[in-house]
Design an enzyme around this catalytic site. Structure first.
Site, PDB file in Angstrom:
ATOM      1  N   LYS A 240     -47.120 -39.404  43.476  1.00  0.00           N
ATOM      2  CA  LYS A 240     -46.396 -38.275  42.943  1.00  0.00           C
ATOM      3  C   LYS A 240     -45.465 -38.541  41.853  1.00  0.00           C
ATOM      4  O   LYS A 240     -44.025 -37.850  41.234  1.00  0.00           O
ATOM      5  CB  LYS A 240     -45.274 -38.835  43.781  1.00  0.00           C
ATOM      6  CG  LYS A 240     -45.569 -38.430  45.232  1.00  0.00           C
ATOM      7  CD  LYS A 240     -44.828 -39.176  46.636  1.00  0.00           C
ATOM      8  CE  LYS A 240     -45.047 -38.893  48.137  1.00  0.00           C
ATOM      9  NZ  LYS A 240     -44.035 -40.160  48.720  1.00  0.00           N
ATOM     10  N   ARG A 241     -45.825 -39.566  40.670  1.00  0.00           N
ATOM     11  CA  ARG A 241     -44.800 -39.767  39.828  1.00  0.00           C
ATOM     12  C   ARG A 241     -45.109 -38.651  38.706  1.00  0.00           C
ATOM     13  O   ARG A 241     -43.898 -38.227  37.384  1.00  0.00           O
ATOM     14  CB  ARG A 241     -45.320 -40.956  38.668  1.00  0.00           C
ATOM     15  CG  ARG A 241     -44.617 -42.268  39.066  1.00  0.00           C
ATOM     16  CD  ARG A 241     -44.904 -43.337  38.477  1.00  0.00           C
ATOM     17  NE  ARG A 241     -46.280 -43.559  38.352  1.00  0.00           N
ATOM     18  CZ  ARG A 241     -48.039 -42.973  37.784  1.00  0.00           C
ATOM     19  NH1 ARG A 241     -47.038 -43.371  36.606  1.00  0.00           N
ATOM     20  NH2 ARG A 241     -48.062 -43.293  37.617  1.00  0.00           N
TER      21      ARG A 241
END
Ligand code: GLU
Length: 467
Positions: A240-241
């Protein structure tokens, strides 16, 4: 034998890029072999599975047009079947009830750890025939063979061999009576006739255990193909980063499904140096032996490039379908109030990079404009601009045919008569009819705005800027 593949996501979150690639490869291989593709929702982890995640997976698959021939099957609807197979294994002595308490198992692990040994269940209950009260909790374990090796030839990883002495007796049913993943997956793949299991390589370590279960069941062992992971732009595991990793987020950001599919197919598969593949081509060319062994890196720039490519080269009708979805999202529900979206696509496919951007730019054709871009006004609404608007209103009102060419030639006459450049005619008019100084050719813009609306907007601008 007909090839049958499956995509078996656990619905614990949205469908991310890695999952979508697994789905695509499984789908492509089935299509390439003229076989069948199954969608199975692995929802046995009831605490982490949600309906929202199931919907997100299904919506994403539909958007990508990765259509399944069978399913979706839900593991939670197959508990009777798992129970039946477990009973059979118990009756045949291939599985057993284990009454070891958590404390005992934990203590065993600690002891093994202290001795530097591999932590594994010691088979204590294998031959335990002591009496147990009916309310005493137990799990059911699969009796893993003691000797020999489990070997398989993975289509990507090559030959893999594990000694049975390395594997312990896997829990196949928890103390609450629910079956576990490694067991269900085998029963499902067997029942559903899956011939090729294509999945992420986080499952490689599960495979030898699963193969032992297939063998115990007398089921044919499928071919395995474990895909190397996808790394982010920065070389670390994609997460997700790295921003937009969910398939539907890519849709919201304005990517075309064709672009995402093309992008995904190149994450771990290649055909020479070719980068651009239509879905048709992917199906024709896709084989498992061309899957790459090393991890593939995500490259946002390349995805953007592909998106721009498909926006320009796909039939306007195909792109327009996606544009309409974006228009709806930003409040344009009545398209009859504006141009055919295909015309918007034709005029904007070279000028915008995503459909989100295209929809934003096209708002002025479907909704009234509420403001004039201050920077554009400052630059172009100079002395004399209102006179240009007045001239344009007069000539354009008399125009019988409302097409880009006729409009442009009228405006050229105005520029000529006033001895000014076309910019000084076109730009104030652009601001008047779209609210901004940036749009396609002025004739095309007015064609998109439509005759009546154009004239009304020029009138309104004369009032606004003439005061
Ligand atoms: N449900 C598993 C997952 O989402 C996949 C299992 C499999 O493909 O065998 O990771």
């Amino acid at each position: 034998m007909e090839v049958k593949t499956r995509f078996a996501p656990s619905p614990t979150g949205f469908l991310h890029v890695g999952g979508a690639r697994t789905a695509l490869f499984s789908w492509l291989y089935a299509k390439h072999c003229k076989g069948q593709f199954v969608l199975r929702i692995e929802d046995t982890d009831r605490e982490r599975s949600t309906q929202e995640a199931i919907d997100a997976i299904i919506d994403s698959m539909k958007w990508l047009e990765l259509n399944w021939d069978e399913g979706p099957y839900y593991q939670t609807k197959r508990f009777d079947r798992y129970r039946e197979v477990i009973d059979k294994l118990l009756a045949e002595g291939k599985a057993y009830k284990c009454y070891c308490t958590k404390e005992r198992v934990d203590a065993l692990r600690e002891e093994q750890k202290a001795k530097g040994l591999k932590q594994r269940y010691d088979g204590h209950c294998r031959d335990d025939h002591s009496e147990h009260s009916p309310d005493e909790p137990y799990v059911i374990r699969f009796r893993n063979p003691d000797e020999g090796v489990v070997a398989f030839d993975d289509m990507v990883k090559g030959h893999i061999e594990v000694k049975n002495s390395e594997l312990d007796d896997l829990i196949i049913q928890r103390s609450d009576g629910t079956p576990t993943y490694n067991f269900c997956v085998v029963v499902d793949d067997w029942d559903m006739g899956i011939t090729h299991v294509i999945r992420g390589d986080d499952h490689v370590n599960n495979t030898p255990r699963q193969i032992n279960i297939y063998k115990a069941l007398g089921a044919p062992v499928p071919v395995f193909c474990h895909l190397a992971m996808i790394l982010g732009d920065d070389g670390t595991k994609l997460s997700k980063r790295h921003g937009a990793v969910s398939v539907m987020q890519y849709r919201e950001d304005g990517f075309l499904p064709e672009a995402l599919l093309n992008y995904l197919v190149r994450l771990g598969w290649s055909h020479g140096d070719q980068e651009v593949f239509s879905v048709e081509e992917m199906i024709n060319l896709f084989t498992l032996d061309a899957i790459t062994k090393s991890a593939s890196g995500f490259n946002t720039k390349k995805l953007e490039w592909l998106n721009a490519h498909y926006m320009k080269t796909l039939p306007a009708e195909t792109v327009a379908k996606e544009l309409v979805w974006h228009l709806n999202r930003i409040g344009v529900t009545d398209l009859s109030n504006g141009p055919d979206p295909k015309l918007v696509v034709k005029n904007y496919c070279e000028r915008t990079h995503t459909l989100k951007e295209m929809a934003q730019k096209a708002l002025c054709y479907y909704q009234e404009i509420t403001e004039y871009d201050p920077a554009g006004v400052k630059k172009w609404m100079k002395e004399g601009s209102v006179d240009v608007l007045k001239d344009a209103l007069a000539t354009l009102s008399a125009l019988t045919s409302w097409d880009a060419q006729s409009i442009d030639s009228q405006l050229e006459i105005i520029a000529k008569n006033r001895e000014i450049g076309m910019g000084k005619v076109g730009q104030p008019l652009r601001i008047a009819v779209t609210g901004s100084a940036m749009s396609p050719g002025i004739g095309d813009t007015m064609m998109l705005v439509g005759r009546d609306r154009t004239l009304k907007r020029i009138e309104k601008a004369i009032e606004h800027f003439g005061a």
